[in-house]
Design a protein around this motif. Structure first.
Motif, mmCIF file in Angstrom:
data_model
loop_
_atom_site.group_PDB
_atom_site.id
_atom_site.type_symbol
_atom_site.label_atom_id
_atom_site.label_comp_id
_atom_site.label_asym_id
_atom_site.label_seq_id
_atom_site.Cartn_x
_atom_site.Cartn_y
_atom_site.Cartn_z
ATOM 1 N N ILE A 280 -14.134 -20.371 5.929
ATOM 2 C CA ILE A 280 -14.077 -18.913 5.994
ATOM 3 C C ILE A 280 -13.302 -18.462 7.219
ATOM 4 N N ASN A 281 -13.462 -19.168 8.327
ATOM 5 C CA ASN A 281 -12.787 -18.781 9.570
ATOM 6 C C ASN A 281 -11.272 -18.844 9.466
ATOM 7 N N GLU A 282 -10.753 -19.598 8.512
ATOM 8 C CA GLU A 282 -9.302 -19.707 8.360
ATOM 9 C C GLU A 282 -8.708 -18.498 7.646
ATOM 10 N N ILE A 283 -9.534 -17.712 6.972
ATOM 11 C CA ILE A 283 -9.044 -16.533 6.249
ATOM 12 C C ILE A 283 -8.870 -15.382 7.227
ATOM 13 N N VAL A 284 -7.629 -14.949 7.392
ATOM 14 C CA VAL A 284 -7.346 -13.867 8.347
ATOM 15 C C VAL A 284 -6.778 -12.622 7.672
ATOM 16 N N GLY A 285 -6.570 -12.669 6.370
ATOM 17 C CA GLY A 285 -6.083 -11.499 5.656
ATOM 18 C C GLY A 285 -6.209 -11.708 4.162
ATOM 19 N N ILE A 286 -6.529 -10.631 3.435
ATOM 20 C CA ILE A 286 -6.637 -10.731 1.990
ATOM 21 C C ILE A 286 -5.985 -9.522 1.330
ATOM 22 N N GLU A 287 -5.446 -9.722 0.138
ATOM 23 C CA GLU A 287 -4.898 -8.656 -0.706
ATOM 24 C C GLU A 287 -5.261 -9.026 -2.142
ATOM 25 N N LEU A 288 -6.313 -8.375 -2.668
ATOM 26 C CA LEU A 288 -6.894 -8.799 -3.925
ATOM 27 C C LEU A 288 -6.901 -7.676 -4.958
ATOM 28 N N ASN A 289 -6.647 -8.065 -6.216
ATOM 29 C CA ASN A 289 -6.815 -7.192 -7.365
ATOM 30 C C ASN A 289 -8.119 -7.549 -8.069
ATOM 31 N N VAL A 290 -8.732 -6.569 -8.694
ATOM 32 C CA VAL A 290 -9.820 -6.833 -9.630
ATOM 33 C C VAL A 290 -9.185 -7.105 -10.986
ATOM 34 N N CYS A 291 -9.608 -8.175 -11.656
ATOM 35 C CA CYS A 291 -8.962 -8.616 -12.894
ATOM 36 C C CYS A 291 -9.999 -8.870 -13.977
ATOM 37 N N ASP A 292 -9.608 -8.624 -15.218
ATOM 38 C CA ASP A 292 -10.438 -8.951 -16.368
ATOM 39 C C ASP A 292 -10.327 -10.443 -16.654
ATOM 40 N N THR A 293 -11.442 -11.080 -16.925
ATOM 41 C CA THR A 293 -11.432 -12.536 -17.088
ATOM 42 C C THR A 293 -11.198 -12.990 -18.528
ATOM 43 N N GLN A 294 -11.220 -12.081 -19.500
ATOM 44 C CA GLN A 294 -11.051 -12.503 -20.896
ATOM 45 C C GLN A 294 -9.628 -12.989 -21.125
ATOM 46 N N PRO A 295 -9.442 -14.179 -21.667
ATOM 47 C CA PRO A 295 -8.094 -14.723 -21.848
ATOM 48 C C PRO A 295 -7.277 -13.949 -22.886
ATOM 49 N N SER A 296 -5.980 -13.987 -22.736
ATOM 50 C CA SER A 296 -5.066 -13.456 -23.745
ATOM 51 C C SER A 296 -5.130 -14.354 -24.977
ATOM 52 N N CYS A 297 -5.034 -13.760 -26.163
ATOM 53 C CA CYS A 297 -5.159 -14.557 -27.380
ATOM 54 C C CYS A 297 -4.523 -13.821 -28.550
ATOM 55 N N LEU A 298 -4.392 -14.524 -29.667
ATOM 56 C CA LEU A 298 -3.962 -13.908 -30.907
ATOM 57 C C LEU A 298 -5.148 -13.242 -31.588
#
Length: 528
Positions: A280-298
């Motif tokens: 955790i100490n190595e993380i000095v910056g984050i830029e995150l999106n919230v994403c839907d986890t359902q996979p793309s499919c036919l």
């Protein structure tokens, strides 16, 4: 539509006998790959591969790219991942990676690309007969989609829950984000042991977050008055139940804390560190999106649809990228080409393009000028770059509004694009789209020569019109531009729909544009 479905029905194998109601359940991803594929080792699921392999390709057609595009969508949860996956595919295809900060050395027949911010990308292939002053044939799209992004201080608590504060990005259909299995993806900055910093992408595939709706028993009028959430108060994902071990102060837990770590829940940072394989100490910056986890499919009874997030505009991005790669992958593909074939994928289109990595920046035109300078062999002559722009052509590819069967009155009566009916050319007299009569004709002529279907779209006079990167780039230096796209439904929803066959049609149209536009353009004179 009926004719297209009947053709698909002929291609499908006989269905297995239905033994129970379970036969009609959706075919969700299996944890085991259904057939060998390089990408499956990374994703571990492939419902769409079953669909693709069960339909024999027509002899007169090239192999479908739909399965590969679904792989791309499932990999590309964010604009960063979309760019990184495009980079991987370009390197695998033999393109050379450039750095904008370095001196370039280019040659006719060469294939190159560079990225900016790992969210935008420019790739190009130089014709072997290129000379300074010849044109550029460009397809431009964008890598970003409406989503939720973590605020700089995302940690909050409500009623005993750990919540994650978010910003809305773009004009999303935010009600579709409620009651979805959500997670986070994006990039982090790590501090290494020697004091340097490292940029690393991260994607947590399992569901972490949820934005729950209010029970109807507590909001009896929601169905009559409409669902009208306050985006600041109600669109806040919950992460966990507040427990003592989930709220440990990082400044007490770590000997060398990052001062901003208290801005984010420690349990979220712990999940990120485990996913990346760092402390955790190595993380000095984050830029995150919230994403839907359902996979793309036919989807659809004949697997004729694609159900996915981020179709706007990763579908266009992938078709353009693949068309460029495949138009110059064989020896001799560039032997008679006098122009430079190019793909430009930009970030921040959904919020106006005014950023260092958006279409409003001079990224593409600066790179064009550098190409002209590099390939001039120390002799450029008079205004080589300006002459090149006059001979250039830009295809602005962004998804189009297909007619909605339940809201068909929202479309102009004679311009109602349908799914499975081909690429849509977009027109607007007020220049919200950059298409002109000339550019529309030239792009349609590419389709006509290759027997590809084409559609046209005009918005109703009593409705506003969206826009694209087309007018931004066209007005930047005066490059001829056509705006086009693949018809879709549910645009800007967390889950969108487009036609499977339209992906292959767009790919073929874009590939044909690269291969034949030079010969078509020579046949039309406008200003002389």
């Amino acid at each position: 539509m009926a004719m297209a479905i009947s053709r698909l029905q002929l291609l499908r194998p006989p269905p297995p006998p239905a033994t129970s109601a379970a036969s009609f359940l959706p075919n969700y991803p299996s944890p085991t790959p259904l057939r060998p594929n390089l990408h499956h080792k990374r994703f571990g699921y492939s419902p769409f591969i079953r669909s693709r392999s069960s339909e024999a390709p027509r002899a007169s057609q090239s192999p479908s790219i739909v399965g590969d595009m679904l792989d791309y969508l499932n990999e590309s949860w964010t604009q960063f991942h979309a760019t990184a996956e495009a980079k991987r595919q370009l390197l695998a295809a033999g393109f050379d990676l450039l750095n904008e900060s370095d001196r370039w050395e280019l040659k006719p027949g060469g294939r190159y690309f560079f990225t900016r911010n790992m969210s935008s990308l420019v790739a190009f292939a130089v014709g072997e007969k290129y000379t300074a002053g010849n044109g550029f044939h460009v397809i431009a799209a964008h890598t970003d989609s409406p989503c939720l992004k973590l605020k700089p201080k995302s940690a909050s608590t409500k009623s005993g829950y750990l919540m994650v504060n978010v910003q809305t990005y773009g004009a999303g259909l935010w009600h579709t984000w409620f009651d979805r299995d959500l997670s986070v993806a994006g990039r982090v900055i790590l501090k290494t042991g020697d004091g340097d910093f490292m940029h690393k992408l991260v994607k947590v595939k399992r569901p972490l977050l949820r934005v729950p709706t209010l029970a109807i028993h507590l909001d009896r009028s929601v169905n009559s008055d409409g669902f009208k959430p306050n985006l600041e108060n109600h669109l806040v994902p919950l992460l966990a139940k507040k427990l003592e071990e989930a709220s440990v102060n990082l400044e007490e837990k770590n000997s060398q804390p990052w001062s901003s770590k208290s801005s984010h829940h420690s349990v979220l940072l712990q999940v990120l560190s485990e996913e990346i394989g760092c402390c955790i100490n190595e993380i000095v910056g984050i830029e995150l999106n919230v994403c839907d986890t359902q996979p793309s499919c036919l989807g659809g009874v004949n697997n004729e649809f694609i159900f996915s997030g981020r179709l706007d505009n990763l579908a266009s991005s992938y078709c353009a990228l693949r068309a460029l790669i495949d138009s110059c992958k064989l020896p001799g593909d560039l032997s008679n080409e006098q122009a430079i074939r190019m793909v430009a994928l930009f970030d921040n289109e959904e919020v106006g393009s005014d950023s260092v990595h958006g279409a409003g920046a001079p990224t593409m035109f600066q790179s064009m000028r550098r190409m002209v300078d590099c390939l001039a062999n120390k002799y450029i002559g008079e205004c080589a770059f300006e002459r090149a722009i006059r001979q250039s052509f830009l295809v602005s590819a962004d998804m189009a509004h297909g007619v909605h069967p339940n809201f068909s009155d929202k479309h102009e009566e004679h311009h109602r694009p349908e799914l499975l009916k081909g690429v849509v050319i977009k027109h607007n007299a007020n220049q919200r789209y950059a298409t002109s009569g000339v550019t529309a004709f030239l792009f349609k002529e590419v389709a006509n020569i290759h027997n590809l279907p084409i559609q046209e779209f005009v918005v109703r006079n009593d409705m506003g019109c969206g826009s694209t990167i087309g007018p931004i780039l066209a007005s930047g230096v005066g490059i001829r531009t056509v705006d086009c796209g693949i018809a879709q439904l549910s645009m800007h929803s967390v889950r969108e729909i487009c036609g499977k066959e339209d992906i292959d049609t767009a790919y073929k149209h874009f590939k044909a544009f690269y291969q034949t536009f030079s010969s078509i353009d020579k046949k039309l004179s406008v200003d002389y």
